[in-house]
Write a protein that holds these residues in place. Structure first.
Motif, mmCIF file in Angstrom:
data_model
loop_
_atom_site.group_PDB
_atom_site.id
_atom_site.type_symbol
_atom_site.label_atom_id
_atom_site.label_comp_id
_atom_site.label_asym_id
_atom_site.label_seq_id
_atom_site.Cartn_x
_atom_site.Cartn_y
_atom_site.Cartn_z
ATOM 1 N N ILE A 1 5.333 3.011 1.884
ATOM 2 C CA ILE A 1 4.515 4.040 1.305
ATOM 3 C C ILE A 1 3.277 3.208 1.410
ATOM 4 N N LEU A 2 2.152 3.959 2.099
ATOM 5 C CA LEU A 2 1.121 3.350 2.171
ATOM 6 C C LEU A 2 0.166 3.905 1.141
ATOM 7 N N ASP A 3 -0.256 3.122 0.304
ATOM 8 C CA ASP A 3 -1.037 3.439 -1.121
ATOM 9 C C ASP A 3 -2.547 2.956 -0.938
ATOM 10 N N LEU A 4 -3.223 4.051 -0.973
ATOM 11 C CA LEU A 4 -4.705 3.763 -0.917
ATOM 12 C C LEU A 4 -5.055 3.466 -2.386
ATOM 13 N N HIS A 5 -5.285 2.072 -2.694
ATOM 14 C CA HIS A 5 -5.315 1.752 -4.265
ATOM 15 C C HIS A 5 -6.755 1.595 -4.658
ATOM 16 N N ASN A 6 -7.309 2.794 -4.657
ATOM 17 C CA ASN A 6 -8.680 2.759 -5.042
ATOM 18 C C ASN A 6 -9.376 3.434 -6.140
ATOM 19 N N TYR A 7 -8.380 4.174 -6.939
ATOM 20 C CA TYR A 7 -8.862 4.979 -8.071
ATOM 21 C C TYR A 7 -9.763 6.064 -7.843
ATOM 22 N N CYS A 8 -10.046 6.615 -7.076
ATOM 23 C CA CYS A 8 -11.161 7.671 -6.540
ATOM 24 C C CYS A 8 -12.414 6.888 -6.471
ATOM 25 N N ARG A 9 -12.486 5.499 -6.200
ATOM 26 C CA ARG A 9 -13.742 4.922 -6.089
ATOM 27 C C ARG A 9 -13.831 4.236 -4.745
ATOM 28 N N TYR A 10 -15.111 3.838 -4.450
ATOM 29 C CA TYR A 10 -15.454 2.770 -3.125
ATOM 30 C C TYR A 10 -16.552 1.934 -3.771
ATOM 31 N N LYS A 11 -16.502 0.731 -3.446
ATOM 32 C CA LYS A 11 -17.559 -0.246 -3.735
ATOM 33 C C LYS A 11 -18.578 -0.172 -2.531
ATOM 34 N N LEU A 12 -19.713 0.137 -2.786
ATOM 35 C CA LEU A 12 -20.762 0.251 -1.803
ATOM 36 C C LEU A 12 -21.948 -0.422 -2.139
ATOM 37 N N ASN A 13 -22.162 -1.398 -1.362
ATOM 38 C CA ASN A 13 -23.279 -2.489 -1.421
ATOM 39 C C ASN A 13 -23.254 -3.088 -2.777
ATOM 40 N N GLY A 14 -21.890 -3.396 -2.945
ATOM 41 C CA GLY A 14 -21.551 -4.054 -4.209
ATOM 42 C C GLY A 14 -21.472 -3.214 -5.457
ATOM 43 N N PRO B 1 7.486 5.184 12.549
ATOM 44 C CA PRO B 1 8.849 5.774 12.353
ATOM 45 C C PRO B 1 9.321 5.523 10.788
ATOM 46 N N ASN B 2 8.935 4.631 10.176
ATOM 47 C CA ASN B 2 9.254 4.167 8.954
ATOM 48 C C ASN B 2 8.389 4.497 7.677
ATOM 49 N N ILE B 3 7.513 5.520 7.870
ATOM 50 C CA ILE B 3 6.567 5.749 6.601
ATOM 51 C C ILE B 3 7.173 6.570 5.812
ATOM 52 N N TYR B 4 7.352 6.424 4.811
ATOM 53 C CA TYR B 4 8.119 7.374 3.576
ATOM 54 C C TYR B 4 6.955 8.185 3.109
ATOM 55 N N GLY B 5 5.663 7.713 2.899
ATOM 56 C CA GLY B 5 4.759 8.764 2.671
ATOM 57 C C GLY B 5 3.554 8.299 2.488
ATOM 58 N N TYR B 6 2.534 8.903 2.831
ATOM 59 C CA TYR B 6 0.890 8.771 2.592
ATOM 60 C C TYR B 6 0.644 8.823 1.156
ATOM 61 N N GLY B 7 0.296 7.682 0.438
ATOM 62 C CA GLY B 7 0.167 7.608 -1.124
ATOM 63 C C GLY B 7 -1.635 7.711 -0.889
ATOM 64 N N ILE B 8 -1.879 9.198 -1.051
ATOM 65 C CA ILE B 8 -3.542 9.312 -0.829
ATOM 66 C C ILE B 8 -4.245 8.648 -1.839
ATOM 67 N N MET B 9 -3.857 8.451 -3.023
ATOM 68 C CA MET B 9 -4.857 7.693 -3.957
ATOM 69 C C MET B 9 -4.030 7.135 -5.390
ATOM 70 N N ASN B 10 -4.247 5.927 -5.371
ATOM 71 C CA ASN B 10 -3.644 5.310 -6.809
ATOM 72 C C ASN B 10 -4.754 5.666 -8.035
ATOM 73 N N GLU B 11 -3.828 6.094 -9.005
ATOM 74 C CA GLU B 11 -4.453 6.063 -10.231
ATOM 75 C C GLU B 11 -5.871 6.913 -10.267
ATOM 76 N N PRO B 12 -6.003 8.180 -9.921
ATOM 77 C CA PRO B 12 -7.290 8.860 -10.405
ATOM 78 C C PRO B 12 -7.511 8.885 -11.805
ATOM 79 N N HIS B 13 -8.660 8.585 -12.270
ATOM 80 C CA HIS B 13 -9.007 8.660 -13.770
ATOM 81 C C HIS B 13 -10.666 8.705 -13.790
#
Length: 430
Positions: free
Chosen positions: A115-128, A158-170
């Motif tokens: 599972i490819l887990d984008l572990h970003n909580y609906c955030r992105y660190k931009l210029n610190g 062939p072995n991607i179980y799923g795209y985990g589109i975002m870890n723990e939105p909050h």
């Protein structure tokens, strides 16, 4: 042998043997929904993008080998948006993409799914400075762009179980709810990849306990491929944060606390006929009573046909209280519980022969017996086909190209099983 003769998916003479084979294979892990492990490391560090193997790392082959020996063949891989896409809307970082692809290949060589887990909580660190999706500097279009590019780059794995589109939105902005973000990500992925499952975490830290309050509307998400899995997280300490700062009694824990916390999510899945997954759960081992909590929790998931990935493994965790990474070649106490639940149980609903024939009513496999190739009609170009031997071992995975699976001449004489979309669709004979 007439290569133009078309053999239906299954005739009456084949049913008996096919049922016997499927029964045998259903005992093995690959034919049931797998439980697994979060192998963290690529999400480590606050320095973004940071330096590989200093600020963060990716799991190694030896880590995969250990968890495979324990029977945990599903890996949730957390990774960071800031590292895979340095400028927003920019190209994927080739070095980081290579790390992900290398890991996928190592897992595939061990018959492990990822599972490819984008572990970003609906955030992105931009210029610190951390930006939230919906703010002036970070839009839904930015994360849609990322997932569109990721799906384009990785869809043939062939072995991607799923795209985990975002870890723990909050704690999102009222003007930009998680539902809207998730729907646009789905739209972006499906513009380039119609096959891979998409895993959608819940709002409010993906809380299973608070699912009905924060995530009920996710049932209205639209996926033209109808391949969504909903992800919840469950921890058992007082505030369900997974930090476990107190002891068992101070946290108000009791044997069935995990069952009580996950039940709202389970009930929601059943009421809406949806598929679910527990992406994170974990316990400390400073009190044996936590082991009972974990055992009861996993037994309940197993009874309700829901799988999950334990948080967490990986040597970079050090003395982290939830880690199940072995120390001095000695298993952590949690591992004995995890090993009891390697797959969902065999009584979970499965596709019967009648519904199988209805779903694949236009399917043909021919020639059968075959020599070097098998034509498969009634499916879509690019569909992933897996072929197993009679011992239920994976022999080859191929994408359908011109409705044919090729390069089978090296196979030994015998019976082989054909699987599509996690479903057995027939047998072929060499």
């Amino acid at each position: 042998m007439n290569p133009l003769k078309q053999t239906p998916i299954m005739n009456l003479k084949q049913k008996s043997l096919f049922l016997i084979i499927i029964t045998l294979c259903s005992i093995t892990a690959f034919s049931q929904t797998p439980f697994g492990i979060n192998l963290a490391g690529a999400d480590f560090g606050s320095n973004m993008p940071g330096t590989y193997n200093i600020d963060y790392t990716y799991p190694t082959e030896s880590e995969l080998d250990y968890y495979k020996t324990k029977g945990l063949k599903l890996v949730r891989l957390p990774f960071k948006w800031e590292r895979i896409q340095h400028p927003l809307n920019g190209n994927l970082n080739t070095e980081e993409l290579s790390h992900i692809q290398t890991f996928l290949q190592a897992a595939a060589a061990r018959d492990m799914q990822v599972i490819l887990d984008l572990h970003n909580y609906c955030r992105y660190k931009l210029n610190g400075s951390e930006q939230i999706i919906g703010s002036n500097n970070l839009s839904i279009a930015h994360v849609k762009d990322l997932w569109t590019k990721l799906a384009t780059a990785l869809k043939d794995s062939p072995n991607i179980y799923g795209y985990g589109i975002m870890n723990e939105p909050h704690d999102l902005l009222n003007s930009t709810p998680w539902f809207d973000i998730a729907q646009e990500i789905i739209n972006g992925i499906r513009s380039t990849d119609t096959k891979t499952t998409i895993i959608v975490g819940g709002d409010s830290w993906s809380s299973a306990e608070r699912w009905m309050t924060y995530s009920d509307n996710l049932k209205n998400l639209s996926d033209p491929s109808n391949k969504l899995i909903y992800e919840a997280h469950v921890y058992f300490d007082k505030d369900a944060s997974g930090t476990y700062p107190n002891n068992y009694d101070a946290d108000g824990a009791y044997p069935n606390i995990g069952i009580d916390r996950v039940t709202p999510f389970v009930n929601w899945l059943q009421a809406n006929n949806l598929k679910g997954f527990i992406g994170e759960y974990g316990i400390p081992v400073n009190d044996s009573r936590w082991l009972t909590v974990l055992d009861n929790f996993l037994s309940y998931l197993n009874q309700n046909c829901i799988n999950g990935t334990y948080w967490a493994g990986g040597p970079w965790w050090g003395n982290y209280i939830l880690s199940v990474e072995p120390e001095a070649n000695t298993d952590k106490p949690q591992m004995a519980i995890l090993e009891k639940y390697l797959t969902t149980n065999n009584s979970c609903p499965t596709l019967g022969l009648n519904s199988l024939k209805d779903k694949y009513k236009n399917l043909k496999l021919y020639p059968n017996p075959f020599e070097n190739h098998v034509f498969i009609t009634g499916l879509n170009e690019g569909d992933l086909i897996n072929i197993y031997n009679i011992q239920c071992q994976l022999i080859t995975s191929q994408r359908l190209e011109n409705s044919v699976i090729t390069d089978l001449g090296h196979l030994a004489t015998g019976v082989y099983l054909v699987k599509h979309d996690d479903e057995f669709i027939g047998k072929i004979i060499k």
